[in-house]
Enzyme design. Sequence first.
Site, short mmCIF file in Angstrom:
data_model
loop_
_atom_site.label_atom_id
_atom_site.label_comp_id
_atom_site.label_asym_id
_atom_site.label_seq_id
_atom_site.Cartn_x
_atom_site.Cartn_y
_atom_site.Cartn_z
N SER A 46 0.81 -1.22 0.00
CA SER A 46 0.00 0.00 0.00
C SER A 46 0.84 1.27 0.00
CB SER A 46 -0.93 0.01 1.23
OG SER A 46 -1.80 -1.10 1.22
N ARG A 105 -2.63 -8.45 24.28
CA ARG A 105 -3.72 -8.24 25.25
C ARG A 105 -3.50 -8.91 26.60
NH1 ARG A 105 -8.37 -9.49 20.79
NH2 ARG A 105 -8.22 -7.52 19.64
N CYS A 135 -13.49 -7.13 19.86
CA CYS A 135 -14.71 -6.33 19.66
C CYS A 135 -15.89 -6.83 20.49
CB CYS A 135 -15.09 -6.28 18.18
SG CYS A 135 -15.01 -7.87 17.34
N HIS A 262 -22.07 -6.05 16.06
CA HIS A 262 -22.28 -7.32 16.75
C HIS A 262 -23.42 -7.21 17.75
CE1 HIS A 262 -18.68 -8.53 14.86
NE2 HIS A 262 -17.83 -8.48 15.87
#
Length: 356
Positions: A46, A105, A135, A262
């Site tokens: 990119s 995490r 999420c 969600h």
Amino acid sequence: MTRINEQGVNVAVLGATGQVGMVMRRILAEREFPVKDLRFIASSHSAGQTLQWEGHDITVEDVEHADLRGIDIAIFSAGGGTSKLWAPRFAAEGTYVVDNSSQWRMHDDVPLVVAEVNPHDLDDVPGRIVANPNCTTMACMPVLKPLADAFGLKRLIVSSYQAVSGAGRAGVLQLKNEAQAALDQGADKLVFDGSSIDFPEPTKVVRTIAFDAVPFIGTLVDDGSEETDEEQKLRNESRKILHLPDLAASCTCVRVGVFTAHGMSLNAEFEKDVTPDQARELLSKAPGVALSDIPTPLQAAGKDNSFVGRIRQDQAVPGRKGLALFVANDNLRKGAALNAIEIAEVIAQKHFSEQL
């Protein structure tokens, strides 16, 4: 780098051209983040693209050749492997890294933060790396935190209904192509026979997702539990964010034929009695939460809050110690990009206040 303002913090977005990176760029502008110099960084594939941001043309840099010096805060949305390699390199140059992957995490010295829930965990960031939760965890935390503080969260059961955008652009394309195939062949035939439509072969979600629900997200964990890593994330991350290391939690993650946002069905058991009216009163004042009679993914798509509703007494829990409720939240916006920006805002205030 591109000079935006004379004051503020120097910001870099790694993964700037991806699905979440695009939302991050938009939210940086919407929230008027105090940017001084801004850099967009990505893979060599990119690099060289020119992206517009608030009237400025910014050329995307190749991370392999980027000069990492002088960046105050870097926001990562480029996958766990990329983060594992590059987050320590950015941090070694004095940068605070806000990482959106699962890589960091559960590291003990890495804060795992939802901005409305545990911003105090950003007071000390020993390795200069901060993790953004998954999420599904993200959507639940603003709702569960005030309830946990008030009534003592003891046990949590979650069933998630996760949109295909959580599987990236490939997931979105799979749903679109499958739905189009069904419409072209007469989708109403599915009323009588699930094999009546000649669907394309699945390309991202493991089974056909159009007009279906697939109870498998992620990969099976090799510990004999038969859980997926997506399901274990919610338990482990909830314990860390809420500072409840012994929280009993179980999750079943389901991919559904929804493009974005969600839904989560929650059954929560508490140490103290709690009524639905008490919960609604508390949640009406909670940051990042919006009450809704019937919260849905379509309602939440494009919005910041976790929408919560269908709040009722859990009849499977003795007395008044259980609640059943439903939460909907935009997995791309709050579930990934917005929380990362909000973490960066807290870091800017706590660690770069003299530059603002």
